[in-house]
Structures are given as C-alpha cells and as structure tokens.
Design a protein around this motif. Structure first.
Motif, mmCIF file in Angstrom:
data_model
loop_
_atom_site.group_PDB
_atom_site.id
_atom_site.type_symbol
_atom_site.label_atom_id
_atom_site.label_comp_id
_atom_site.label_asym_id
_atom_site.label_seq_id
_atom_site.Cartn_x
_atom_site.Cartn_y
_atom_site.Cartn_z
ATOM 1 N N ALA C 117 0.961 -1.183 -0.082
ATOM 2 C CA ALA C 117 -0.082 0.029 -0.072
ATOM 3 C C ALA C 117 0.717 1.317 0.112
ATOM 4 O O ALA C 117 0.402 2.528 -0.015
ATOM 5 N N ARG C 120 4.593 5.631 -1.609
ATOM 6 C CA ARG C 120 5.361 7.009 -1.427
ATOM 7 C C ARG C 120 6.739 6.974 -2.154
ATOM 8 O O ARG C 120 7.467 6.190 -2.458
ATOM 9 N N ASP C 121 7.107 8.251 -2.672
ATOM 10 C CA ASP C 121 8.619 8.593 -2.964
ATOM 11 C C ASP C 121 8.666 7.845 -4.182
ATOM 12 O O ASP C 121 9.974 7.159 -4.538
ATOM 13 N N THR C 125 5.636 8.702 -12.432
ATOM 14 C CA THR C 125 4.322 8.109 -12.270
ATOM 15 C C THR C 125 3.754 7.887 -13.660
ATOM 16 O O THR C 125 3.793 8.688 -14.549
ATOM 17 N N LYS C 127 0.089 7.169 -15.477
ATOM 18 C CA LYS C 127 -1.208 6.954 -15.546
ATOM 19 C C LYS C 127 -1.727 5.777 -16.554
ATOM 20 O O LYS C 127 -1.299 6.008 -17.690
ATOM 21 N N LEU C 140 3.639 10.960 -16.588
ATOM 22 C CA LEU C 140 3.111 12.163 -15.864
ATOM 23 C C LEU C 140 4.505 13.063 -15.763
ATOM 24 O O LEU C 140 4.330 14.450 -15.926
ATOM 25 N N ASN C 141 5.593 12.475 -15.927
ATOM 26 C CA ASN C 141 6.927 13.288 -15.688
ATOM 27 C C ASN C 141 7.457 13.909 -16.850
ATOM 28 O O ASN C 141 8.111 14.754 -16.782
ATOM 29 N N ARG C 184 5.086 4.716 -9.779
ATOM 30 C CA ARG C 184 3.863 4.757 -8.998
ATOM 31 C C ARG C 184 2.992 4.559 -10.229
ATOM 32 O O ARG C 184 3.069 5.095 -11.508
ATOM 33 N N LEU C 186 -1.048 4.639 -11.496
ATOM 34 C CA LEU C 186 -2.229 5.377 -11.615
ATOM 35 C C LEU C 186 -3.125 4.673 -12.560
ATOM 36 O O LEU C 186 -3.070 5.004 -13.716
ATOM 37 N N ASN C 213 -6.903 5.043 -8.836
ATOM 38 C CA ASN C 213 -6.450 3.943 -8.171
ATOM 39 C C ASN C 213 -5.162 4.119 -8.142
ATOM 40 O O ASN C 213 -4.287 4.012 -9.238
ATOM 41 N N GLU C 214 -4.268 3.969 -6.738
ATOM 42 C CA GLU C 214 -2.857 4.127 -6.642
ATOM 43 C C GLU C 214 -2.181 2.840 -6.617
ATOM 44 O O GLU C 214 -2.867 1.935 -5.745
#
Lengths: 185, 530, 275
Positions: C117, C120-121, C125, C127, C140-141, C184, C186, C213-214
């Motif tokens: 779960a 973080r960090d 990212t 999507k 996204l970056n 990450r 999404l 949702n992550e």
C-alpha cells in the motif's frame, strides 16, 4: 414449546404474525440496500475511498502555512467515453506548502459544432490525502456549458490541509470529464 | 402438550383431506408440500441440464486457443447465463425442493405452514426463467456483462436488460416467499417434543439459510432496481458523471453475494450431516457445535463481502479488516469438517451411493475451502483475483460441494419418496464417473489461474492450451455422466425393488417412520417426539 | 443453432482428447505462480507457498484420519459402531488450534499488504487508462502518452494462420519502464471497469471510470513482462493484453526521447476526438 399448547386457530394466528414480521424484515432490507447509498458516501468522505474529495470548503485565513514542508501536487485529466472535448491541465505539477492557497487552471475545448454540457469528477490519490485536499473554487462544483467549439480556462483554487499525514509527499488530483446532456453517454 | 392434531393450516381444510387433483391440473393448483417439492426438484434438474449445456459450450470453445465455435459476445452471454441459471435455477430451487419434501416430514408437520404461497413461489420460477432465457433469442442477445452485473458494463446490455432485471426480481420474490414459508413451518409447526435442539441438522441449516435469504435477497432487488433506474430513468447511483460510483454497486451486490454463497452451501452441510451418521451407524458428532458453527458462518457471511473486491482500491484498513474476517470463516468451517470425520471414526460404515457422494463432498468441499483460505490472504488475492484459480475455487465448493450434496440427498431420500430402490450399481457408476469427471474438469483450472489465465475470456495464450484441453475433456465426461443420473431417477420413479419404511439400516428421524412412499398427507396427527 | 454447436463441440472434445494427450509430451505444464520480477512479487509468492503448504499439511492429516477410518471402520469388517457423540474438550481444541494457525498466516500477510500500500516517494508516475479494448499509458513526468493495442493478427485468432509465440500477449507499443526505480501507477478507465494486471509484478488494480487508483512497482531486472485485463469489460475483454518492458535507465531515456518525437504521442486529454 409454547406452540404445542395452542389450538390450530392460534397456529394460524402465529403464522400470520410471523409472516408479518418476516415481511417487515424483507421490506427493511430492501430499504437497507438503498440506505447503503448515503452510508457509502459517508464512508467515502471519512476514508477517502476512491479518492473522493469533499465539496466546496469555505475560504479560511491561511493561518498556518507550513513553509518547511513541500508537497508535489500532480494534475491529470481524463475524458470519459463520448465526451468530445480537449481537456488538459495547465501545468502538470506544482510544489506547494500545506496551508497556502494556490490557483491553477484546466483547459477545455468543445471539439464539436454544437453546445455541450460537461461535468468534471475529481479524484485524489492517495485516497488518504483526499480529505486533506481542500477546494475553495472549482469548475467541478457545477456543470459546465460549452458553446460550439468554445474553449476556456477553468480555475481550481485549493490548499493542502496542514494536517495531511506527514508521510505523504505527492498528491495527484485527477479530473474526468463526463458529458452529461441528454445526448451524452 | 395438546394433541390438537395440528392441521394448523388455516383455510385449506378442503385440500387437506382430499387426495391430489386429477391429471395435469394437479401440478398447477397443488398446495401439497410433496407435490411442490417434486416440482422444484424437476425444475432444478431441467435447469441443471440447461446450465450444463451452456457450460459445455464454454468448455468446447476453450478446448483450444483461437475462436472456433462461438464469437466472444455469445461466449460472454454463455458465462453470464450459465451462472444465473445454475445459481438461481439449479442449486437454489433444488434445496427448496428438498426443504419442501423433507421439512414437514422431519419435524412432524402435516404440510408447509403457508401452502398457497408455496404454490406461487414455485410457479413464479418457470416464468422468471422463460423471461431470462428468452433474451438469448432477442436481437443483440442476452446479458453478457457477467452474472455480477457490474456497471457500467451491465448498462451496455441492450434490450435484454429489463428482462434480466425483471427475471431477477421474480426469482428474488420466489426465494423470499420460500424462505418465509420455511421459517414459519419450522417455528410454528414442529410436533410436540420436537425442540429446536432436537431438530435434524438439515432443518437447522435451512432455518438459518431462510433467514439469510430474507436478509439479502431484498438487497439484491434494491441493487438491480438501482441499475434499472440508472439505465432508463436518469438516476446516477452508479454513474460517476452524475455523482455516483460504480464501486458502490459492488459493495451492495456483494453484501447480497457473499451470504448468497452460504445460502447455497448451508443446506448442503445439513444434507451431509444427515447422511454420514446413517451410513456410519453412529450419531452425529458434535450436534450442538454444528448448530453454533452454522450460525457463526451465517453471521460472518455478512461482514466479509469486501474480499470479492480487494483490487478495487480499498483503504488499507478495509483490506485488513476483510482479510481477517474472511480468514475467521475457516474456523467454524473446520469445526464442521472435523465433526464429520469424527462421526465416521469408529462407526460401522457402508458405502452406498449417498454415502459415496457425501464423502466426496467432505473431501472436495474441503479442497474448495483451502483455496478459499488462500484467496482470503489479500496480497496473494491480488494474484488470484479474476483468474481461473477463482473459477476452480468456487466450482469446487459449488459442484462437488453443493451439487454433490443434492445428488447425495436425491439418492438418499428417493426410495422414501417413490417407494422404490434406485439401481445401486448404476448409482455407483454415476458417482465414480462424476467424481473423476469433476476433478479432471476443475483441478487443472487451479494451475491455469496460477499460471496467469484470466477468467471470462473466450481465447487464451498458448501456454494455457494443455490444461484447458484436459479441463474440457473432464467437462464432457462430467456432463454426459449426468444422463446416468437422469436415467436412474426416472427408472426409480417408474418402478423398482420395494423400499422398506426405514430404507437404510442406520437411518433415524421422523421421515423414516412413515411408509415408503409416504401417503399424500402425512402427520395429520402430530407424532409425539421423545 | 446452439444444439448443433454443442454436438460439434462434443465431437471436437472427444476426438481431440487423443490430440490433447499427444500434446502432453511437448507441453510445459505451468503448475504454479511464478516468483515474479519484484521484491513484492517474491513476497507474494512466498505467502502463496506458505499457505499452500499449511493447507497441504492440514489436508493430509484430516484426510489421512478419514481414510484410515474408512478402511478400518467398515461394517464389512464386522466392527460394532461406537456411540460417542460429543466432547467439549476436543471441540475447543479444534477451534483454538486453527485460530493459532490463522494468526501465523495473518502476520506475514499483513506485513506484505502494508508494503504494497506504500506508494510514497516514487520516481516516476504512469497513468494507465483502460478503454474498450486497449490501454493508454501516460508518463506524468514527461509529456508522453500513447495507446497500446493487441498486435496479434486477426488471422491467427480465427485460425487462418499459425499462432505466434506470444499469441494474444503482444502489443503494438510496449510500456517501457526503467529498472531499479520506484514507479507509481495510477489506474483509471474511460468507459467501463477494467483491471490492469501483470502477474510478474504482482500488480493488479481495477481501472474505474471517474476515479484513480494508486499502486506501485519496482522492477529489479530488465525483461519483458506480459499481462492481461483482469476484469470483464465486454466483447474483447480477452484481447487487451499488457506488455511491460523493463530496461536500464539510459535506454529508457533514449526511448522516451524517440517516443516524444513520434506521432504516436497522444495525451489522452488532448485526444478527445480520436477516442
């Protein structure tokens, strides 16, 4: 058992009484199915389920801006099926301090030659941060009417609640644009 | 203790002392629990073959990679309807049929408490399923979004949609009426001396099942009503664009759906708890703990629905809660299995067909229980969710679980119902073909799931070929073996060796004190239970 | 129509049984989950095996007792049935012992779940958007986004051509990611619910229209990891695979530069018309 003490007549009375009670349970449970709708919304508000944010937050003085802390806020945009817009965030990311108000924009343009009505649905990840993402002003609060081929900037004014759990460093705000007039999906 | 002869049943004394109406009209107007039990069982058998034919279409398409027999849209209709037909048409009505036949005879009642309602609750079913199956012949086909009806996909269903919703409402009403009848019968019509803790376990499990039914079928009705209004009346319960949430449907659905799983297995526990003591010639071990275990399972079934939705993105706390609650179900379920094994222990066992099916039930249901425990572990569930591992899991609990228990019940009580012994040799052949077929069919599906094959797909990558072929071979073996069952049942109804009243040497209980076959009306004078 | 199909199916099945068994000799029967390519997937595999073996041991004991009883306590051996039917002590025992076993399972499961779960960090990212029936990926970056669609030819699906090695598990544009970096993910969807699943990453997350949702992954070694949509999403649910290609950082940067210049680069949000 008391039942055996009874006459046939009273068994039919007992049957009727029992059936009434059971029907009552049935009706109550039918109602409970619908009651789950508001219950679910409350749970969403508490737990940030699906990253649902609250509605409009009254503007308060930015009393406690936490300058020491910097949060990265990411902005993303999605279009639902049958939503003929162009839809993008003005900036992809911002560095913000909790407590401070910020403004950004989303850009939307109607790609069709007729008027459209759209509704943006916000969602925040991680869900834990959703309740700490406070919006003072947002185009998602109301339906948006677009004239043929109209394009415009739509503002969001927000702040990150200083009570955001300390281990969250990145928050993503997503808007999905849905077409909501009759012709829409 | 009054002797009051408990005719009990309000306004139908007329039916009560008469025999059956003549001809076919008998079946239409009957309020007799034995007639209605027979109707339910025959209806269930029919639906078992209809749903089975759909399963064979699915397995035939999956025999090898590529699209051979059906197109993906029709394939999805088959998976959707197979589930709806088997759950609501085959398994549930079979248990209601058994309840109708057996509950009054087991508790010493003259009939069900509400005989007229009983007639309606059966006769709704054929109409519901005619509606449901007619959608296959409509333009655009039947429902293809899965029996779970998840929006927004389910809302893409064409003209079949209102038919499906109406059919589900009718099935729900039928189940609720059946459940009310069962509760009223058990609570109000027990013979003098038949205290709750003296009731046969089949009666107990049905009492608890009936409460589950009236608690959750209305919730299903509510959720499908919301789907209907979302599609046709502009509401947005599940439409994110209107402020709703498609995930909320899953919560409401599985609030119904998980207890529904136990609705299909608790009566099976009851059946097996009747059969094993008979053929072990030894009383059931831990009767009271069986009752408590069944009640605990029923209670837990209301708080574990989230384990069907571990991948929807719940908060961590939610995932942990549902994981722990689900794991807890293993405890009362384990108690039941241990009790059955202890009942066999130091008994004097014989292995007639009902006992064979009951033993297979204990083993294969437990295997389904093990995979259920694995699925409860949320981190591992992310890998199992929506794969063939899940398909293998729930078919293990439903086919060699629920369905085997129904077959065991039919072999066990058929001599009582008909007065004839079934063909034991044929019964044993049917058992062995079924048990081999069912394992060849479903065991490889565990491997397919673990190797990464998603469920509900009409075509698959090449590495899944071999186990799919084996599974399909098992499916046809299992499917066609059931024709033996049909033949055996029909032959037993038509004639055969005369069955004694007790039928089985080790059988105990009120129903075995009646003649085989029992007269049209039984226990018009309540027996005294010591 | 259906009946003839069933008859046909029956013929295929019975006739094909021989074929199946001849194929067995060459088949690589995948029996189990793979340990996968990430630390998390190894943990999940470990949990899976732990619980599997616990179940096996319980099964052997319980069924062992049962079969011993079935063999020895048969009427045909002339045994006289005992009449015992309860023991509070033993009931308590077989309630408490399973509870303890469950706790043994719950501890590592909880630890893994908490790690899963924790998104973080992340350094990157992505999507992921589900469409009927393809995936869209957006970095996204970077200003980079593209669709990824099944590339298996229809002829192979309809049995008009021999099936390739990665039949149904190949796409036109792979999701290329760097190794050794926390990513990450999404997930969301544009029409109905989908589910993004790559077994080797032990990552399965529903893609829900309107919501994000992550989840996250960190791939250790370069390689190609294949997965599929795991939530029924309509007619072509079986035909929207996922291919993740993990490459070293330098190679990744090079790929990003090439892709950004390519005309495949379509950010979802600006592509309203094309969707």
């Amino acid at each position: 058992m008391e039942i055996q003490e009874t006459t046939p007549i009273s068994i039919s009375v007992a049957n009727r009484r029992l059936v009434k009670r059971l029907l009552l349970i049935t009706v109550a449970m039918f109602g409970f199915g619908f009651a789950m709708v508001p219950i679910y919304d409350v749970l969403c508000a508490i737990t940030g389920l699906n990253g649902k944010t609250g509605g409009r937050v009254a503007a308060v003085e930015s009393s406690a801006v936490d300058e020491a802390r910097t949060i990265t806020v990411e902005f993303i945009a999605s279009l639902n099926v049958g939503a003929p817009w162009e839809f993008t965030p003005q900036v992809n990311r911002m560095q913000v301090h909790p407590g401070q108000y910020y403004q950004t924009h989303y850009l939307a343009r109607n790609l069709t030659g007729h008027a459209l009505v759209g509704q943006a649905i916000p969602s925040v990840a991680p869900g834990l941060a959703a309740q700490h993402f406070q919006k003072i002003e947002c185009f998602c609060f109301t339906r948006q009417i677009f004239q043929p081929e109209e394009g415009r900037e739509m503002p969001v004014v927000f702040r990150i609640d200083p009570n955001l759990p300390p281990d969250v460093h990145t928050v993503t705000l997503s808007y999905t644009f849905f077409r909501v007039d009759d012709a829409g999906g | 203790m009054s002797t009051a002869a408990a005719p009990a049943l309000d306004d139908h004394d007329h039916d009560h002392h008469a025999g059956p109406s003549p001809g076919l009209i008998r079946w239409l107007v009957t309020t007799n629990h034995k007639d209605i039990g027979t109707l339910y069982l025959l209806f269930s058998l029919t639906m078992f073959f209809v749903g089975g034919a759909m399963a064979l279409v699915i397995r035939a398409e999956l025999f090898q990679p590529g699209l051979q027999i059906v197109n993906p849209h029709f394939f999805n209709q088959m998976t959707t309807l197979h589930a709806l037909v088997m759950i609501f048409g085959a398994v549930m009505p079979a248990f209601v049929g058994l309840a109708n036949w057996l509950l009054p005879m087991m508790i010493g009642a003259p009939d069900m408490a509400l005989p007229r309602m009983n007639n309606w609750s059966f006769w709704i079913m054929p109409f519901a399923f005619t509606l449901l199956l007619s959608t296959l012949f409509q333009a655009g086909g039947g429902p293809a979004g899965g029996w779970t009806l998840y929006p927004p996909l389910a809302l893409q269903t064409g003209n079949a949609f209102p038919f499906v919703i109406l059919a589900i409402h009718m099935m729900g009403i039928s189940s609720i009426m059946g459940a009310i009848n069962v509760i009223a019968t058990i609570l109000n019509l027990r013979a003098p001396g038949m205290t709750l803790m003296k009731m046969p376990l089949f009666v107990w499990t049905w009492l608890i099942t009936a409460f589950l039914l009236i608690a959750v079928m209305p919730v299903l009705a509510g959720s499908v009503t919301m789907l209907l209004t979302d599609k046709y009346f502009g509401t947005s319960f599940f439409n994110a664009g209107g402020g709703g949430d498609p995930v909320m449907f899953q919560h409401i659905f599985w609030f119904f759906g998980h207890p529904e799983v136990y609705i299909m297995i608790l009566p099976a526990f009851g059946v097996v708890s009747q059969i094993i003591p008979t053929f072990a010639r030894k009383p059931l071990f831990g009767y009271a703990s069986m009752v408590y275990a069944t009640s605990s399972i029923a209670f837990l079934s209301f708080i574990v629905w989230g384990h069907h939705m571990f991948t929807v993105g719940m908060p961590l706390a939610g995932e942990l809660f549902y994981m722990y609650a689900t794991m807890l179900i293993a405890v009362p379920t384990g108690v039941k299995v241990f009790n059955w094994v202890s009942t066999m222990w130091r008994g004097a066992m014989t292995f007639e067909t009902p006992m064979l099916f009951a033993i297979a039930f204990v083993i294969l249901f437990t295997i389904g229980g093990f995979s259920g425990l694995m699925l409860a572990i949320a981190p591992a569930d992310f890998q199992y969710q929506d794969t063939y591992f899940v398909v293998a899991h729930f078919h293990y609990v439903l086919v060699p679980g629920a369905v085997f228990s129904i077959m065991a019940a039919v072999y066990y009580w058929l001599p009582k119902w008909t007065g004839h012994m079934y063909n034991e040799r044929l019964g044993k052949i049917h058992f062995w073909l079924s048990v081999v077929g069912v394992n060849v069919l479903f065991f490889p599906q565990h491997f397919l799931g673990l190797a990464g094959m998603p469920r509900r797909i009409p075509d698959y990558a090449l590495q899944f070929t071999e186990f799919n072929m084996i599974s399909t071979v098992g499916a046809f073996l299992f499917g066609f073996s059931q024709l033996l069952f049909l033949y055996n049942v029909v032959q037993t109804i038509r004639g055969g060796a005369k069955a004694t009243d007790q039928v089985w040497e080790g059988a105990h209980g009120l129903e075995w004190t009646l003649p085989s076959p029992p007269p049209y009306h039984t226990f018009t004078t309540a027996p005294e239970v010591k | 129509m259906t009946t003839s199909r069933i008859a046909q199916a029956g013929a295929i099945a019975t006739g094909g049984a021989l074929l199946a068994w001849s194929a067995v000799a060459h088949a690589d029967f995948a029996l189990n989950m793979t340990p996968g390519a990430t630390a998390i997937s190894h943990e999940v595999y470990g949990l899976h095996m732990l619980i599997f073996w616990i179940c096996v041991v319980i099964g052997v004991v319980v069924f062992g007792v049962m079969f011993w009883s079935i063999y020895h306590h048969r009427k045909s051996r002339g045994v006289v049935p005992a009449q015992f039917h309860e023991s509070t002590l033993i009931e308590i025992l077989w309630t408490v012992v399973p509870m303890l076993i469950l706790i043994i399972m719950a501890v590592p499961a909880t630890k893994t779940l908490i790690r899963m779960a924790d998104a973080r960090d992340a350094e990157l990212t992505i999507k992921v958007t589900g469409y009927q029936w393809r995936w869209h990926y957006q970095y996204l970056n970077e200003n980079l986004g593209f669709f990824s669609t099944l590339s298996t030819p229809q002829a192979q699906i309809h049995n008009d051509a021999a099936k390739g090695e990665h039949y149904l598990l190949e796409v036109d544009q792979r999701l290329v990611v760097p190794v050794g970096k926390k990513i990450r993910v999404l997930t969301t969807a544009s029409d109905v619910i989908h589910s993004w699943w790559v077994p080797a990453l032990a990552l399965k997350k529903d893609a829900i229209p309107g919501f994000i949702n992550e989840s996250w992954t960190l791939i250790d070694k370069p390689g190609i990891y294949r997965g599929q949509c795991a939530e029924l999403c309509g007619k072509d649910h079986g035909f929207m695979p996922i291919v993740v290609e993990a490459v070293p950082e330098a190679e990744f940067q090079q790929w990003v530069a090439t892709m950004k210049a390519s005309k495949l680069n379509t950010l979802t949000a600006s592509g309203g018309k094309t969707l």
